[in-house]
Design a protein around this motif. Structure first.
Motif, PDB file in Angstrom:
ATOM      1  N   HIS A  72       0.830  -1.204   0.000  1.00 40.89           N
ATOM      2  CA  HIS A  72       0.000   0.000   0.000  1.00 40.89           C
ATOM      3  C   HIS A  72       0.868   1.261   0.000  1.00 40.89           C
ATOM      4  O   HIS A  72       0.593   2.205  -0.763  1.00 40.89           O
ATOM      5  CB  HIS A  72      -0.911  -0.018   1.236  1.00 40.89           C
ATOM      6  CG  HIS A  72      -1.712   1.230   1.414  1.00 40.89           C
ATOM      7  ND1 HIS A  72      -2.847   1.506   0.682  1.00 40.89           N
ATOM      8  CD2 HIS A  72      -1.532   2.300   2.251  1.00 40.89           C
ATOM      9  CE1 HIS A  72      -3.339   2.680   1.058  1.00 40.89           C
ATOM     10  NE2 HIS A  72      -2.556   3.173   2.002  1.00 40.89           N
ATOM     11  N   LEU A  77      -0.667  -1.535  -4.133  1.00 35.58           N
ATOM     12  CA  LEU A  77      -1.925  -2.069  -3.634  1.00 35.58           C
ATOM     13  C   LEU A  77      -2.668  -0.921  -2.965  1.00 35.58           C
ATOM     14  O   LEU A  77      -2.049  -0.077  -2.306  1.00 35.58           O
ATOM     15  CB  LEU A  77      -1.663  -3.202  -2.624  1.00 35.58           C
ATOM     16  CG  LEU A  77      -2.849  -4.055  -2.180  1.00 35.58           C
ATOM     17  CD1 LEU A  77      -3.324  -4.931  -3.320  1.00 35.58           C
ATOM     18  CD2 LEU A  77      -2.447  -4.922  -0.990  1.00 35.58           C
ATOM     19  N   TRP A  84     -11.484  -3.052   1.743  1.00 36.45           N
ATOM     20  CA  TRP A  84     -11.218  -3.779   0.508  1.00 36.45           C
ATOM     21  C   TRP A  84      -9.790  -3.510   0.042  1.00 36.45           C
ATOM     22  O   TRP A  84      -9.255  -2.416   0.229  1.00 36.45           O
ATOM     23  CB  TRP A  84     -12.197  -3.357  -0.586  1.00 36.45           C
ATOM     24  CG  TRP A  84     -13.566  -3.977  -0.428  1.00 36.45           C
ATOM     25  CD1 TRP A  84     -14.485  -3.667   0.531  1.00 36.45           C
ATOM     26  CD2 TRP A  84     -14.139  -4.994  -1.231  1.00 36.45           C
ATOM     27  NE1 TRP A  84     -15.608  -4.436   0.377  1.00 36.45           N
ATOM     28  CE2 TRP A  84     -15.435  -5.262  -0.699  1.00 36.45           C
ATOM     29  CE3 TRP A  84     -13.714  -5.719  -2.342  1.00 36.45           C
ATOM     30  CZ2 TRP A  84     -16.283  -6.220  -1.254  1.00 36.45           C
ATOM     31  CZ3 TRP A  84     -14.563  -6.668  -2.906  1.00 36.45           C
ATOM     32  CH2 TRP A  84     -15.826  -6.914  -2.354  1.00 36.45           C
ATOM     33  N   ALA A  85      -9.197  -4.535  -0.580  1.00 33.70           N
ATOM     34  CA  ALA A  85      -7.864  -4.415  -1.165  1.00 33.70           C
ATOM     35  C   ALA A  85      -7.989  -4.488  -2.682  1.00 33.70           C
ATOM     36  O   ALA A  85      -8.647  -5.391  -3.210  1.00 33.70           O
ATOM     37  CB  ALA A  85      -6.949  -5.528  -0.664  1.00 33.70           C
ATOM     38  N   THR A  86      -7.345  -3.546  -3.390  1.00 28.06           N
ATOM     39  CA  THR A  86      -7.389  -3.486  -4.840  1.00 28.06           C
ATOM     40  C   THR A  86      -5.965  -3.498  -5.381  1.00 28.06           C
ATOM     41  O   THR A  86      -5.119  -2.712  -4.941  1.00 28.06           O
ATOM     42  CB  THR A  86      -8.102  -2.215  -5.325  1.00 28.06           C
ATOM     43  OG1 THR A  86      -9.427  -2.180  -4.768  1.00 28.06           O
ATOM     44  CG2 THR A  86      -8.196  -2.193  -6.843  1.00 28.06           C
ATOM     45  N   ILE A 104      -5.800 -12.257  -3.404  1.00 30.73           N
ATOM     46  CA  ILE A 104      -6.843 -11.306  -3.797  1.00 30.73           C
ATOM     47  C   ILE A 104      -7.685 -11.864  -4.922  1.00 30.73           C
ATOM     48  O   ILE A 104      -8.899 -11.631  -4.979  1.00 30.73           O
ATOM     49  CB  ILE A 104      -6.207  -9.958  -4.180  1.00 30.73           C
ATOM     50  CG1 ILE A 104      -5.591  -9.311  -2.935  1.00 30.73           C
ATOM     51  CG2 ILE A 104      -7.218  -9.025  -4.824  1.00 30.73           C
ATOM     52  CD1 ILE A 104      -4.826  -8.037  -3.215  1.00 30.73           C
ATOM     53  N   ARG A 107      -9.904 -11.143 -10.019  1.00 29.27           N
ATOM     54  CA  ARG A 107     -10.649  -9.904 -10.200  1.00 29.27           C
ATOM     55  C   ARG A 107      -9.846  -8.681  -9.763  1.00 29.27           C
ATOM     56  O   ARG A 107     -10.194  -7.553 -10.084  1.00 29.27           O
ATOM     57  CB  ARG A 107     -11.959  -9.959  -9.418  1.00 29.27           C
ATOM     58  CG  ARG A 107     -12.903 -11.053  -9.889  1.00 29.27           C
ATOM     59  CD  ARG A 107     -14.151 -11.099  -9.023  1.00 29.27           C
ATOM     60  NE  ARG A 107     -14.852  -9.801  -9.021  1.00 29.27           N
ATOM     61  CZ  ARG A 107     -15.895  -9.547  -8.258  1.00 29.27           C
ATOM     62  NH1 ARG A 107     -16.345 -10.487  -7.413  1.00 29.27           N
ATOM     63  NH2 ARG A 107     -16.490  -8.367  -8.309  1.00 29.27           N
ATOM     64  N   GLY A 108      -8.779  -8.906  -9.000  1.00 27.03           N
ATOM     65  CA  GLY A 108      -7.944  -7.810  -8.562  1.00 27.03           C
ATOM     66  C   GLY A 108      -8.526  -6.985  -7.439  1.00 27.03           C
ATOM     67  O   GLY A 108      -8.013  -5.909  -7.130  1.00 27.03           O
ATOM     68  N   ARG A 109      -9.560  -7.487  -6.791  1.00 25.32           N
ATOM     69  CA  ARG A 109     -10.203  -6.744  -5.710  1.00 25.32           C
ATOM     70  C   ARG A 109     -10.883  -7.734  -4.782  1.00 25.32           C
ATOM     71  O   ARG A 109     -11.546  -8.663  -5.233  1.00 25.32           O
ATOM     72  CB  ARG A 109     -11.226  -5.760  -6.279  1.00 25.32           C
ATOM     73  CG  ARG A 109     -11.827  -4.798  -5.269  1.00 25.32           C
ATOM     74  CD  ARG A 109     -12.601  -3.703  -5.981  1.00 25.32           C
ATOM     75  NE  ARG A 109     -13.147  -2.726  -5.031  1.00 25.32           N
ATOM     76  CZ  ARG A 109     -14.369  -2.791  -4.533  1.00 25.32           C
ATOM     77  NH1 ARG A 109     -15.183  -3.778  -4.905  1.00 25.32           N
ATOM     78  NH2 ARG A 109     -14.791  -1.870  -3.678  1.00 25.32           N
ATOM     79  N   SER A 110     -10.689  -7.538  -3.466  1.00 24.64           N
ATOM     80  CA  SER A 110     -11.249  -8.488  -2.515  1.00 24.64           C
ATOM     81  C   SER A 110     -11.298  -7.853  -1.135  1.00 24.64           C
ATOM     82  O   SER A 110     -10.472  -6.972  -0.826  1.00 24.64           O
ATOM     83  CB  SER A 110     -10.396  -9.768  -2.471  1.00 24.64           C
ATOM     84  OG  SER A 110     -10.817 -10.626  -1.427  1.00 24.64           O
TER      85      SER A 110
END
Length: 264
Positions: A72, A77, A84-86, A104, A107-110
């Motif tokens: 991050h 990230l 949520w993590a993207t 993750i 989809r790249g997002r979770s």
């Protein structure tokens, strides 16, 4: 002769708890770890890496939290305050970052909690744990918890011995001295008390502190602030490795990681 029943209970609790602690300590090899390989530090070199420091201080989930915050801060990230993590950069810089990206998903997002669980169980983290165990710096999975539980059992047994001794002194006859002298009674209960206290003293000398992850050698490194130079250049990452995500001051990042600021 009711005091004999109290004495049997005291001896049974003391013997079972002390034997249990010895078995757990022998099984994990902690009694020998304190003196063996005292000069060794990291499994791959003279100094612990940041991920190794995080594992010894807090286990697999601490390693994942460190990777999340690192990614991050380096804009690879995005950790939203909604939890949520993207993925911003799908190319991880090391195996741990790639494990987080795989956790993750495509989809790249979770949401962050399932990412934590999946990444903590990844092969990368297990390999890190195995290296630290082989180096004598970490205990096998769950062994530290077993040690702490065994020590608590011995402490409880010591308190039970005192309670049984007090109950024996208060039984009818002993207070009047008609059922035998009080001093031999204290000696009989003093023996299991000495056993439990002696076991606790040895445990504190040999295997304290009772960490769930770090062996005594690993604990000595943490206590000596043996933090890698790369981590010292970024105080937040060093603090997370040692203290966990509660070291984060940014409100948005704390919210993303699900950390509540303690009330004043």
């Amino acid at each position: 002769m009711l005091w004999l029943l109290f004495l049997l209970v005291a001896w049974g609790a003391a013997a079972i708890s002390c034997i249990g602690l010895c078995i757990v300590a022998a099984r994990t090899g902690l009694l020998h770890d304190a003196s063996a390989d005292s000069a060794r530090k990291g499994p791959d070199g003279p100094e612990l890496t940041l991920y190794e420091t995080a594992f010894l201080a807090g286990g697999p989930h601490r390693v994942v939290d460190l990777a999340l915050v690192t990614m991050h801060l380096r804009r690879r990230l995005l950790l939203a305050h909604t939890g949520w993590a993207t993925v911003v950069d799908p190319e991880g810089r090391d195996e741990m970052e790639r494990a987080v990206i795989r956790a993750i998903g495509p989809r790249g997002r979770s949401p962050i909690p399932p990412v934590r669980r999946a990444a903590a169980a990844a092969e990368t983290v297990r390999a890190l744990a195995d290296r630290l165990v082989t180096a004598g710096l970490a205990v096998p999975g769950g062994a530290g918890t077993d040690i702490a539980a065994a020590v608590r059992a011995v402490r409880g047994a010591a308190l039970l011995v005192v309670a049984m001794g007090a109950a024996a002194l208060l039984t009818p006859g002993h207070e009047r001295g008609t059922d035998g002298p009080v001093v031999p009674l204290l000696v009989w209960f003093g023996l299991p008390l000495a056993l439990t206290l002696g076991c606790l003293i040895i445990a504190r000398m040999e295997i304290h502190p009772y960490s769930c992850w770090a062996s005594p050698a690993g604990q000595r490194l943490l206590a000596a602030n043996e933090i890698p130079a790369a981590a010292k250049n970024h105080g937040l990452l060093a603090a997370i490795a040692v203290r966990g995500v509660r070291a984060v001051d940014d409100p948005a990042l704390r919210s993303a990681l699900g950390v509540r600021r303690p009330s004043s």
